[in-house]
Design an enzyme around this catalytic site. Structure first.
Site, PDB file in Angstrom:
ATOM      1  N   CYS A  65       0.831  -1.209   0.000  1.00 34.31           N
ATOM      2  CA  CYS A  65       0.000   0.000   0.000  1.00 34.31           C
ATOM      3  C   CYS A  65       0.867   1.262   0.000  1.00 34.31           C
ATOM      4  CB  CYS A  65      -0.997  -0.031   1.156  1.00 34.31           C
ATOM      5  SG  CYS A  65      -2.316   1.192   0.974  1.00 34.31           S
ATOM      6  N   HIS A  83      -3.667  -5.080   0.430  1.00 33.57           N
ATOM      7  CA  HIS A  83      -3.219  -5.453   1.771  1.00 33.57           C
ATOM      8  C   HIS A  83      -3.231  -6.970   1.955  1.00 33.57           C
ATOM      9  CE1 HIS A  83      -2.980  -1.480   3.768  1.00 33.57           C
ATOM     10  NE2 HIS A  83      -3.849  -1.129   2.826  1.00 33.57           N
ATOM     11  N   GLU A 106      -1.601  -8.729   3.920  1.00 31.55           N
ATOM     12  CA  GLU A 106      -1.485  -9.142   5.327  1.00 31.55           C
ATOM     13  C   GLU A 106      -2.847  -9.470   5.930  1.00 31.55           C
ATOM     14  OE1 GLU A 106      -2.265  -4.715   5.599  1.00 31.55           O
ATOM     15  OE2 GLU A 106      -1.213  -6.091   4.251  1.00 31.55           O
TER      16      GLU A 106
END
Length: 253
Positions: free
Chosen positions: A106, A215, A217
């Site tokens: 990001c 994202h 994660e």
């Protein structure tokens, strides 16, 4: 296990990145958590000399002056965080000097681009008029909300090949800025259906860089997104192996 540096600003925002790294086998003890406060008395050159990989995480907008622009009238820019911008710039200077693998997520994706001389859309909607599901603006969705698909650009690179294997994977982009002109040495590896650059890589065999606008994660339980962290870890391990070989060769002379 490779030693990694993870750059961020807010302690309450770093947990998902640490959890994603833990999911691919990196214990927190092998991670240096780099914030402006934590690095105030740290020699960054020495830190990156020991590190095997650098992860740049998400966060606030980068100051437009770093890519040669004034603040655009009407752009909904975050409050500047100059000390974070400076830290991550300095970390990238050292990563380039050592050829340390870099994974940007990001904001990190955008910082890598700016550092290498690229530019950003300060406000995608304002500057391009793109709207709908590919507009990506954070509208309060859940962190794992799948906003749109991404498509490989077809370049000859393992990242693009992975995208092709997974078809058109859905991603959780949530941002109002995006890469406008890729930085020197970077090529677009994935785009959204409206053409917005969603991932960049460098084909330089001596400096592994990969960055994504979304994202992963928050999606690490999904094979494609988990594989991005696995690729980063593999690059860091390979880098550590090459460095060890060089040191061993030097000691034998």
């Amino acid at each position: 296990m490779p030693n990694l540096v993870v750059a961020y600003i807010k302690e309450d925002k770093v947990a998902p990145y640490l959890e994603a790294l833990a999911a691919v086998g990196v214990p927190e003890s092998d991670i240096f958590r780099a914030t402006p406060r934590r690095t105030a008395t740290i020699d960054l050159h020495a830190l990156l000399a020991r590190a095997d990989g650098l992860l740049l995480t998400g966060g606030a907008d980068i100051q437009p002056c770093l890519y040669g622009e004034a603040r655009l009238a009407g752009a909904n820019l975050d409050k500047p965080v100059p000390d974070r911008d400076q830290l991550e710039w300095d970390l990238l200077v050292e990563a380039r000097a050592h050829r340390t693998p870099v994974f940007g997520i990001c904001r990190g994706h955008q910082m890598v681009n700016v550092f290498l001389g690229g530019s950003l859309f300060q406000d995608v909607e304002l500057q391009t008029g793109r709207q709908g599901h590919d507009n990506f603006i954070d509208r309060g969705f859940a962190l794992d909300h799948l906003a749109h698909d991404v498509v490989s650009t077809g370049i000859a690179h393992p990242f693009a090949s992975r995208l092709e294997r997974y078809g058109h994977p859905a991603v959780n982009s949530r941002h109002h800025q995006a890469v406008k002109v890729p930085g020197r040495g970077l090529v677009a590896a994935a785009v959204a259906t409206d053409g917005t650059i969603e991932a960049t890589v460098t084909p330089d065999p001596d400096w592994w860089i990969a960055s994504v606008q979304w994202h992963p994660e928050n999606l690490v339980e999904q094979p494609f997104h988990r594989a991005l962290f696995e690729d980063f870890l593999a690059a860091a391990a390979a880098f550590a192996g090459r460095r060890e070989a060089r040191l061993s060769a030097g000691a034998m002379r």
